[in-house]
Design a protein around this motif. Sequence first.
Motif, short mmCIF file in Angstrom:
data_model
loop_
_atom_site.label_atom_id
_atom_site.label_comp_id
_atom_site.label_asym_id
_atom_site.label_seq_id
_atom_site.Cartn_x
_atom_site.Cartn_y
_atom_site.Cartn_z
N ARG A 54 0.86 -1.19 0.00
CA ARG A 54 0.00 0.00 0.00
C ARG A 54 0.89 1.24 0.00
NH1 ARG A 54 -5.69 1.25 2.74
NH2 ARG A 54 -5.72 3.48 2.24
N LEU A 55 0.59 2.16 -0.90
CA LEU A 55 1.32 3.42 -0.96
C LEU A 55 0.81 4.35 0.13
CD1 LEU A 55 1.72 2.14 -3.82
CD2 LEU A 55 1.88 4.45 -4.67
N PRO A 56 1.67 5.26 0.62
CA PRO A 56 1.23 6.22 1.64
C PRO A 56 0.09 7.09 1.11
CG PRO A 56 3.61 6.29 1.36
CD PRO A 56 3.07 5.43 0.27
N ALA A 63 0.67 -1.14 -5.02
CA ALA A 63 1.69 -1.60 -5.95
C ALA A 63 1.79 -3.11 -5.78
CB ALA A 63 3.03 -0.94 -5.66
N TYR A 64 1.72 -3.84 -6.91
CA TYR A 64 1.71 -5.31 -6.91
C TYR A 64 3.01 -5.80 -7.53
CZ TYR A 64 -3.21 -4.33 -6.18
OH TYR A 64 -4.41 -3.86 -5.69
N SER A 148 11.77 7.21 -7.34
CA SER A 148 12.00 7.32 -5.91
C SER A 148 11.90 5.94 -5.28
CB SER A 148 11.02 8.30 -5.25
OG SER A 148 9.69 7.86 -5.43
N PHE A 149 12.74 5.71 -4.28
CA PHE A 149 12.75 4.43 -3.57
C PHE A 149 11.43 4.25 -2.84
CE2 PHE A 149 13.61 2.29 0.53
CZ PHE A 149 13.92 1.03 0.04
N PHE A 150 10.86 3.03 -2.92
CA PHE A 150 9.62 2.71 -2.22
C PHE A 150 9.81 1.62 -1.17
CE2 PHE A 150 5.22 0.63 -2.60
CZ PHE A 150 4.73 1.32 -1.51
N PHE A 151 10.45 0.50 -1.54
CA PHE A 151 10.66 -0.57 -0.56
C PHE A 151 11.86 -1.41 -0.94
CE2 PHE A 151 7.95 -2.63 -3.73
CZ PHE A 151 8.56 -3.86 -3.91
#
Length: 185
Positions: A54-56, A63-64, A148-151
């Motif tokens: 889940r995105l903020p 995002a899958y 941008s970095f997400f995870f």
Amino acid sequence: MDDDLPYTMTLSPATEPIDEFVTKLSGNPVWLEAPQWPVCVRHDRPMAFIGQFRLPGREPCMAYLFMSERCEGSWDPEAGENALIVQPGRLPPFIQILRGFTGPDGVHGDVHVDLDEVDPKCLKPWESRVLGQPEWLQSEEFPPGAWSFFFQLNESDCTCANFGGGVGYGFLSADKLEGRFLWQC
């Protein structure tokens, strides 16, 4: 979630299938919109579902993450052997999908993910996390363009993925409508 602070992932087996718009690993995706199951371009078959993130923000945005079940070449973020699909969003141009395919039958084993805010100085090396900054296993390797970095996901935390014993990294476009994924070992 605060976009500047990292959140570590604490994983635990779910007692029943997770059917909410939350971060989870394994099982089958809980689609926000119509299913967009990607096909591995090299092997012409459905990719394996790794997890959803889940995105903020207040409104659900997901995002899958998918990967080819064979890992040769799939570390490349734009080779069509892995996919980070954002909903609502747009499909990357190198991704082909199976329309109407919702996943294999009989998939079990959802993994619940608790996200815990942490001081960046307290992170363990290559720890699975959401937001903050990536910790590269090798040298810095952002996808081409503005991302941008997400995870990051350590393979040792996730039995449903094969990163060659390494770490996977998810990224979002500036408008958060498209994703990229790569891994290092």
